[in-house]
Design an enzyme around this catalytic site. Structure first.
Site, PDB file in Angstrom:
ATOM      1  N   ARG A 102       9.151  -8.001 -34.465  1.00  0.00           N
ATOM      2  CA  ARG A 102       8.254  -6.990 -35.045  1.00  0.00           C
ATOM      3  C   ARG A 102       9.045  -5.787 -35.548  1.00  0.00           C
ATOM      4  NH1 ARG A 102       3.879  -5.609 -31.151  1.00  0.00           N
ATOM      5  NH2 ARG A 102       2.674  -7.186 -32.238  1.00  0.00           N
ATOM      6  N   LYS A 158       3.701 -13.451 -29.017  1.00  0.00           N
ATOM      7  CA  LYS A 158       2.641 -14.030 -28.180  1.00  0.00           C
ATOM      8  C   LYS A 158       1.352 -14.242 -28.981  1.00  0.00           C
ATOM      9  CE  LYS A 158       3.008 -10.739 -25.061  1.00  0.00           C
ATOM     10  NZ  LYS A 158       4.184 -10.008 -25.618  1.00  0.00           N
ATOM     11  N   THR A 159       0.966 -13.253 -29.763  1.00  0.00           N
ATOM     12  CA  THR A 159      -0.241 -13.392 -30.582  1.00  0.00           C
ATOM     13  C   THR A 159      -0.053 -14.482 -31.626  1.00  0.00           C
ATOM     14  OG1 THR A 159      -0.792 -11.054 -30.265  1.00  0.00           O
ATOM     15  CG2 THR A 159      -1.845 -12.181 -32.104  1.00  0.00           C
ATOM     16  N   ASP A 187      -5.457 -10.941 -24.804  1.00  0.00           N
ATOM     17  CA  ASP A 187      -4.246 -10.121 -24.768  1.00  0.00           C
ATOM     18  C   ASP A 187      -4.334  -9.117 -23.618  1.00  0.00           C
ATOM     19  OD1 ASP A 187      -1.767  -9.263 -25.578  1.00  0.00           O
ATOM     20  OD2 ASP A 187      -2.473  -8.132 -27.314  1.00  0.00           O
TER      21      ASP A 187
END
Length: 361
Positions: free
Chosen positions: A233, A80-81, A125
């Site tokens: 991640r 998302k980031t 966020d």
């Protein structure tokens, strides 16, 4: 290659400390910055989201307009980031990054909004954790590019309208259901980020290995991908730990055998379960015959806080089909017995009947 809360602060901290935790902290954030893709063509996975975003951004550029507001939802670590930064890059606009917990008062938000440049991307966020007064101010800012700044208190308070330049808000959340409908409706584009398939994670790992100057074979990247819980991640974090093992214990080349041995040292098994996950399953199977067993009882059995078990371990176990949440308590599935190499007690099946009622829900 791409990636990026639990509602409980303790749970979030616990998740960040685990090798297979999806939260990023400390060194992870610095490494991610170096590995992030810079445009949509470099971004791996999330094909539908990429295609839809590409169309929206290209149309906005053709019109010379600011892109619509974007809402991205999904588990931590899925990108998302990264996508927010790509949106800014594609629109050739600066980006401002903040988070919901950092905006506790409407004044905090007003200060940020009033300093935005025309076309700037504001990445918010954990948007579901923003305070209600700030949230209500955001409605008008998103729709009319205007905020009313309240000066004074009580009957003498006055509202001063403040015009804002057109901007693009990119909101990210792991709990889309917690967003009120008026806020969700103001986003012109919404997308849900899905977990990655192993083949996609292999591409993520191969790209990261190239950037990190790690020599890795296809079987090595496949082994890491299979243990990465569908999250880029985590895949990148495991790659770095396998790289360390290969440099110290071998010739620096990551093969399937080296990757398996390295992740064995770090207690990440072939399905991506770590020590906490296996402790929950072992307690459920060995102590309570597969359940049903109450969450509090299960937490005491593994020596962890109730919130840690519920928010950190259980989601992945449920997603993997190893554990079920029922009104009577937690129940192990046949796959859980098979994964730990145990046989269910005779007549108990997967632990869904019998003495499990003794442990409560």
């Amino acid at each position: 290659m791409n990636w990026d809360d639990t509602t409980d602060e303790t749970s979030a901290a616990e998740a960040g400390e685990r090798l297979v935790g999806a939260s990023a902290a400390g060194d992870d954030q610095a490494v991610e910055a170096a590995l992030r893709p810079k445009d949509l063509h470099e971004f791996i996975g999330q094909e539908k989201v990429r295609e839809q975003l590409d169309l929206m951004l290209r149309a906005a550029r053709a019109r010379g307009a600011t892109a619509d507001h974007v809402l991205l939802s999904g588990a931590p670590g899925l990108g998302k980031t990264t996508l927010s930064m790509i949106i800014a890059a594609e629109m050739e606009a600066p980006i401002r990054i903040t988070s919901g917990p950092a905006i506790q008062h409407a004044g905090d938000l007003a200060a940020i909004l009033s300093s935005l440049q025309e076309g700037e991307v504001l990445f918010l966020d954990e948007i579901h954790r923003m305070s209600r007064p700030a949230e209500e101010m955001l409605y008008m800012a998103m729709e009319d590019f205007r905020v009313d700044v309240i000066v004074g208190k009580g009957p003498g308070a006055t509202a001063i309208p403040l015009e804002l330049p057109p901007f693009t808000l990119v909101g990210a959340t792991t709990r889309a259901g917690l967003l009120p409908p008026p806020l969700r409706d103001r986003f012109g584009f919404t997308a849900h980020m899905e977990f990655y398939e192993p083949a996609e994670l292999q591409l993520v790992i191969d790209r990261s290995a190239h950037l990190l100057d790690v020599t890795i074979g296809a079987d090595g990247s496949a082994e890491i991908a299979g243990r990465s819980r569908g999250t880029p991640r985590i895949a990148n974090r495991l790659l770095r730990r396998v790289r360390d093992y290969a440099q110290v214990k071998a010739d620096g080349v990551v093969t399937r055998e080296i990757a398996a041995a390295a992740l064995g040292v770090y207690e990440v098994d072939e399905r991506g379960l770590d020590r906490l996950d296996r402790a929950v399953l072992e307690a459920l199977l060995k102590l309570f015959g597969g359940g049903p067993v109450g969450l509090s009882t299960l937490s005491v059995a593994v020596g962890e806080e109730r919130e840690t078990v519920e928010e950190v371990a259980e989601p992945f176990l449920v997603r993997e089909g190893l554990l079920a949440r029922t009104p009577r308590g937690r129940v192990a599935t046949p796959a859980a017995w098979a994964h730990l190499g145990l046989a269910p007690p005779q007549g108990r099946g997967s632990g869904t009947s019998g003495q499990g009622d003794l442990f409560g829900a």
